[in-house]
Design an enzyme around this catalytic site. Structure first.
Site, PDB file in Angstrom:
ATOM      1  N   LYS A   5     -13.929   1.250  -2.442  1.00  0.00           N
ATOM      2  CA  LYS A   5     -14.710   1.561  -1.229  1.00  0.00           C
ATOM      3  C   LYS A   5     -15.965   2.333  -1.604  1.00  0.00           C
ATOM      4  O   LYS A   5     -17.050   2.082  -1.079  1.00  0.00           O
ATOM      5  CB  LYS A   5     -13.878   2.438  -0.283  1.00  0.00           C
TER       6      LYS A   5
ATOM      7  N   GLU B 214       0.820  -1.216   0.000  1.00  0.00           N
ATOM      8  CA  GLU B 214       0.000   0.000   0.000  1.00  0.00           C
ATOM      9  C   GLU B 214       0.849   1.259   0.000  1.00  0.00           C
ATOM     10  O   GLU B 214       0.430   2.295  -0.507  1.00  0.00           O
ATOM     11  CB  GLU B 214      -0.939   0.012   1.222  1.00  0.00           C
TER      12      GLU B 214
ATOM     13  N   HIS C 224       8.879 -26.398   0.030  1.00  0.00           N
ATOM     14  CA  HIS C 224       8.209 -27.535  -0.588  1.00  0.00           C
ATOM     15  C   HIS C 224       6.963 -27.109  -1.362  1.00  0.00           C
ATOM     16  O   HIS C 224       6.101 -27.942  -1.658  1.00  0.00           O
ATOM     17  CB  HIS C 224       7.850 -28.553   0.502  1.00  0.00           C
TER      18      HIS C 224
HETATM   19  O1  PA5 Z   1      -3.086   1.512   5.871  1.00  0.00           O
HETATM   20  C1  PA5 Z   1      -4.212   1.977   5.741  1.00  0.00           C
HETATM   21  O2  PA5 Z   1      -4.444   3.191   5.868  1.00  0.00           O
HETATM   22  C2  PA5 Z   1      -5.406   1.079   5.442  1.00  0.00           C
HETATM   23  O3  PA5 Z   1      -5.039  -0.215   5.195  1.00  0.00           O
HETATM   24  C3  PA5 Z   1      -6.379   1.114   6.608  1.00  0.00           C
HETATM   25  O4  PA5 Z   1      -5.739   0.660   7.769  1.00  0.00           O
HETATM   26  C4  PA5 Z   1      -7.616   0.254   6.348  1.00  0.00           C
HETATM   27  O5  PA5 Z   1      -8.243   0.635   5.163  1.00  0.00           O
HETATM   28  C5  PA5 Z   1      -8.611   0.366   7.503  1.00  0.00           C
HETATM   29  O6  PA5 Z   1      -8.954   1.712   7.716  1.00  0.00           O
HETATM   30  P1  PA5 Z   1      -9.699   2.174   9.027  1.00  0.00           P
HETATM   31  O7  PA5 Z   1      -8.762   2.077  10.163  1.00  0.00           O
HETATM   32  O8  PA5 Z   1     -10.110   3.575   8.752  1.00  0.00           O
HETATM   33  O9  PA5 Z   1     -10.874   1.261   9.197  1.00  0.00           O
END
Ligand code: PA5
Length: 456
Positions: free
Chosen positions: A429, A286, A315
């Site tokens: 989303k 990410e 394996h």
């Molecule tokens: O790293 C990030 O920002 C995302 O992976 C969030 O952690 C994830 O989308 C969850 O978001 P939230 O904490 O707002 O539910």
């Protein structure tokens, strides 16, 4: 605390010029690495990025420990409701300190409700009792559909079992000034901890996001933060030979961009670090998978992180790794001292397949298998490197997590991208909200309908 990085199998004389780095290439990259450190330091000093400061928040640690003390002895299960950066860190901490779930023996249990698979949630609820459960709901945005949906189910389950007392068994971790979770937590009076605005989900494991569940399952969060603070200091050093995060960032950046290794296999030889490998996968993917650089130029950059477990995946995956496309760099994670040696009995069966193992240890076998795999990869010109942790305790774990976060931040600077946003996940989303009828998403409902029409 002792963690080291060994880049020797990334060098050209080990894996060939086309796949390995020459000393000249490394030397040429050093000024960029130092500039990355300085660039990231400026962002930290300006308050834009907050994760490096997390381990020094003593007031937060005390507040969390006070909550854990208050609840002590009243539960056998901690149920985390959260997803992505609001779940993976908890799993990494639990798995590293208490072992992977199938063989975990320590109480209280940690149940992480991240996915919205209804059967998974049903089974999880069946396995817990409201009276003996503390629920920690975590969402920085305070509005993630998976977490809000899961929490509504768990909240109702708690209320059905405990009535008005349910609120006293819920802890919320969210942003201070926004989001509906914060509103609900205030209205219903949950114990609440805040995630700093300048700490993104995947960099939040050492904020209340990771520390609240960790303290509730009995981990030593002071030691966790102590190790992370030590690594923070190391990561700000301008001495490349001692700054592990910067040295790893430089080597990974060069091998990725100069030798076109577009995938990185994180290869722990430790079941206890398996959760950390999945946490790392999110951090790397990410943070470093981006469409544009900071100038707005479209670059579609990214290195696909893969989690593999040694020796298990020898394996399963190593055939591909050795003979398939030479497009990966392998990063082994090894632990010098395991808690148990795993002595193999001298059975003296008169059978060659058994007898050479008698009297040796599983620790030696694990280490030999890793060294053998490193060598086999290198002989086949597959670049690899190794992080070595002296042991897996809270201090080493905190330090290792912080090391990974610093390395990721430095890589972001080296690639001239914003490692701290995640625009790419937004559209999905928004389509979900539209499909589920959330107010304000009509535009995306239309866009989704156009997409379906086009598909036929
Ligand atoms: O790293 C990030 O920002 C995302 O992976 C969030 O952690 C994830 O989308 C969850 O978001 P939230 O904490 O707002 O539910």
């Amino acid at each position: 605390m002792s963690i080291s990085f060994d880049p020797r199998n990334l060098l050209a004389h080990m894996v060939g010029d086309g796949n390995g780095l020459t000393q000249a290439e490394i030397d040429e990259g050093k000024p960029a690495a130092l500039a990355a450190l300085q660039g990231f330091r400026q962002q930290f000093d300006a308050g834009a990025i907050g994760f490096p400061a997390l381990p020094n928040n003593k007031a937060l640690i005390d507040e969390i420990l006070a909550l854990a003390k208050k609840l002590d002895g009243t539960y056998d299960t901690v149920c985390v409701v959260g997803i992505g950066g609001s779940a993976l860190g908890c799993w990494a901490l639990d798995c590293a300190m208490r072992g992977p779930h199938p063989v975990q023996v320590k109480k209280p249990r940690l149940v992480i409700l991240d996915n919205v698979d209804p059967d998974f949630i049903h089974n999880a609820l069946e396995s817990m009792t409201p009276k003996k459960t503390v629920v920690v709901v975590i969402a920085k945005s305070g509005s993630t559909a998976e977490t809000m949906g899961g929490f509504l189910i768990v909240r109702e389950w708690l209320m059905a079992g405990l009535g008005k007392k349910a609120a006293g068994r819920i802890v919320a971790v969210t942003s201070e000034g926004r989001g509906d979770l914060k509103v609900l937590a205030t209205t219903e009076g949950y114990a609440t901890f805040h995630i700093p605005e300048n700490v993104g989900g995947r960099f939040s494991v050492l904020s209340a996001v990771g520390l609240v569940p960790a303290a509730l399952i009995g981990l030593n969060i002071k030691k966790l933060c102590r190790g992370a603070a030590e690594m923070t200091e190391n990561s700000w050093s301008e001495d490349l030979s001692s700054n592990i995060a910067l040295s790893a960032a430089l080597h990974h950046w060069l091998i990725w961009t100069l030798k076109h290794k577009t995938m990185q296999v994180a290869f722990p030889y430790s079941n206890f670090l398996w959760g950390t490998a999945f946490w790392f996968r999110q951090l790397w993917a990410e943070s470093l998978g981006k469409a544009k650089d900071r100038t707005g130029t479209v670059i579609h950059v990214g290195q696909t992180p893969i989690a593999a477990l040694g020796t298990t995946d020898q394996h399963s995956q190593v055939q591909l790794y050795i003979e398939g496309p030479n497009d990966k760099v392998f990063t082994f994670w090894t632990v010098k001292k395991t808690k148990n040696a795993g002595k193999i009995p001298k059975a003296k069966l008169g059978l060659v397949g058994f007898d050479y193992l008698g009297g040796k240890t599983m620790a030696t076998l694990l280490d030999s298998e890793r060294r053998a795999t490193e060598a086999a990869l290198a002989v086949n010109e597959r670049p690899n490197c190794t992080f070595t942790l002296d042991k897996v305790d809270e201090e080493h774990l905190g330090a290792f997590l912080q090391l990974m976060e610093f390395e990721t931040a430095f890589l972001g600077e080296l690639l001239n991208i914003n490692a701290f946003d995640q625009e790419g996940v937004e559209l999905g989303k928004k389509f979900t909200y539209a499909l589920m009828g959330r107010a304000g998403f009509d535009e995306f409902k239309q866009q989704f309908a156009d997409y379906e029409k086009k598909r036929g």
